[in-house]
Design an enzyme around this catalytic site. Structure first.
Site, PDB file in Angstrom:
ATOM      1  N   GLN A 188       0.829  -1.212   0.000  1.00  0.00           N
ATOM      2  CA  GLN A 188       0.000   0.000   0.000  1.00  0.00           C
ATOM      3  C   GLN A 188       0.865   1.265   0.000  1.00  0.00           C
ATOM      4  OE1 GLN A 188      -0.510  -2.667   1.912  1.00  0.00           O
ATOM      5  NE2 GLN A 188      -2.659  -3.014   2.378  1.00  0.00           N
ATOM      6  N   ASP A 229      -6.556   1.072  12.629  1.00  0.00           N
ATOM      7  CA  ASP A 229      -7.770   0.363  12.180  1.00  0.00           C
ATOM      8  C   ASP A 229      -8.721   0.083  13.324  1.00  0.00           C
ATOM      9  OD1 ASP A 229      -5.766  -0.180   9.962  1.00  0.00           O
ATOM     10  OD2 ASP A 229      -7.662  -0.890   9.131  1.00  0.00           O
TER      11      ASP A 229
HETATM   12  O1  MRU Z   1      -5.376  -3.518   4.744  1.00  0.00           O
HETATM   13  P1  MRU Z   1      -5.620  -2.059   4.527  1.00  0.00           P
HETATM   14  O2  MRU Z   1      -4.904  -1.516   3.355  1.00  0.00           O
HETATM   15  O3  MRU Z   1      -7.089  -1.729   4.526  1.00  0.00           O
HETATM   16  O4  MRU Z   1      -4.994  -1.403   5.818  1.00  0.00           O
HETATM   17  C1  MRU Z   1      -5.069  -0.021   5.985  1.00  0.00           C
HETATM   18  C2  MRU Z   1      -4.339   0.468   7.171  1.00  0.00           C
HETATM   19  O5  MRU Z   1      -3.785  -0.275   7.935  1.00  0.00           O
HETATM   20  C3  MRU Z   1      -4.378   1.933   7.429  1.00  0.00           C
HETATM   21  O6  MRU Z   1      -3.235   2.338   8.087  1.00  0.00           O
HETATM   22  C4  MRU Z   1      -5.596   2.214   8.306  1.00  0.00           C
HETATM   23  O7  MRU Z   1      -6.771   1.741   7.700  1.00  0.00           O
HETATM   24  C5  MRU Z   1      -5.755   3.602   8.677  1.00  0.00           C
HETATM   25  S1  MRU Z   1      -6.093   4.581   7.263  1.00  0.00           S
HETATM   26  C6  MRU Z   1      -6.971   5.830   7.477  1.00  0.00           C
END
Ligand code: MRU
Length: 344
Positions: A188, A229
């Protein structure tokens, strides 16, 4: 429903469009979401991702579909499946619970259901701005900042959480440099955060995740900002796998370590991090990589792998947390200040 637009999601004349994040950075392809079941697929495949964004996207898919005259029990059943599509990001559960509540209270009134989804969208935009305004004060001119995963407009419908305050600081004229962790296994950072920083014109350097320690030892990282999260009431929080490694490195090197999240990321039913469920994903994601560039496997086909999508960082490793329009130091968090968000 009125038209809505963010960099990763649009409602256009009653159609829900999602930017396919698996095809970034090279291809900007919009997916037309046909139903909540389709949305579940898209969420599981991480075509749409980021804790706040999946909550908003799931709510909008429910609202648009409910216009077709669904029953309350049908609504509740599909909402339950959406709620379970990713288990760690509590924003998804929060948003779905609000949608089920309005569907129940209004006896499936489509307008009230649509209004709730729009409210959830607009709230996220507002919360992102609040976080940026509060958090930007933590950034000084000349700072070199390290970030992990993607926490910008591709993870929210606003300017983002941690990345939102970083780009906001740049816009206000602060000269900053960002080190972007590539964020294995799904990249990401390498695919999405770089794409956003390019668009925002913020100077950055992409690094492999295992380079952050030596950068800190060389004194090249002033601060770390990343997202969350799910936040437990004592300040422990889950975020993308690798966050805990960074927290430990920051402690060793004396680098301030901050997380930034809207209050929809707090889980009042979790007293500490031990209660946070961590999503386990497919082993194939560790054996290689895949995306618009194709699929590459470098490990033996049957290599046993471990693939938790998130880790939990204890509050003892945090310097502070921006939550909506409030900043909490580690001491505040340990004194139970997250309760402030539930007292109004
Ligand atoms: O697996 P993902 O790409 O959904 O994980 C995203 C994250 O861990 C971000 O750091 C988290 O959602 C916070 S973003 C506003």
């Amino acid at each position: 429903m009125k038209n809505l637009k963010s960099i990763s999601l649009q409602v256009l004349d009653g159609e829900l469009l999602i930017l396919d994040q698996q095809m970034l950075p090279d291809t900007e392809n919009w997916i037309s979401v046909e139903s909540p079941e389709h949305m579940i697929q898209i969420i599981k495949q991480l075509k749409v991702r980021g804790a706040p964004l999946i909550g908003v996207a799931a709510s909008l898919s429910l609202a648009l579909w409910s216009k077709k005259g669904e029953t309350l029990s049908g609504f509740k059943s599909v909402a339950e499946q959406l709620r379970a599509s990713r288990p760690t990001a509590v924003n998804l559960m929060n948003a779905i619970d609000r949608m089920v509540a309005v569907a129940t209270e209004s006896s499936m009134n489509p307008q009230q259901i649509a209004d709730k989804a729009v409210e959830i969208f607009e709230e996220d935009v507002r919360l992102c701005l609040q976080m940026a305004q509060v958090g930007e004060k933590l950034i000084q001119d000349g700072d070199s900042i390290l970030t992990h995963c993607n926490t910008g407009g591709l993870a929210t419908v606003g300017i983002g959480t941690a990345l939102g305050l970083i780009t906001h600081a740049h816009r206000t004229g602060k000269k900053i440099h960002v080190y972007v962790d590539e964020t294995r296994p799904l990249l990401q950072g390498g695919r999405l955060t770089t794409w956003e920083l390019d668009k925002a014109g913020v100077p950055y350097t992409l690094i492999c995740d295992n380079m952050s320690g030596s950068l800190m030892a060389e004194g090249k990282v002033d601060k770390v900002f990343l997202g969350a999260d799910r936040i437990a009431m004592n300040g422990d929080f889950a975020n993308k796998i690798g966050t805990y490694n960074l927290a430990v490195l920051c402690k060793h090197h004396g680098v301030p370590f901050y997380t930034v999240a809207p209050q929809t990321t707090i889980d009042p039913s979790c007293s500490d991090g031990s209660g946070i469920p961590v999503e386990m994903r497919k082993e194939d994601e560790v054996r290689g990589v895949f995306g618009d560039f194709g699929a590459i496997r470098w490990a033996p086909e049957q290599a046993p792998c471990h693939n938790p999508a998130f880790d939990v960082t204890p509050v003892a490793l945090l310097t502070g947390m921006v939550v909506g329009d409030q900043f909490h130091s580690q001491e505040d968090l340990m004194a139970g200040k997250l309760n402030n968000h539930f007292n109004d």
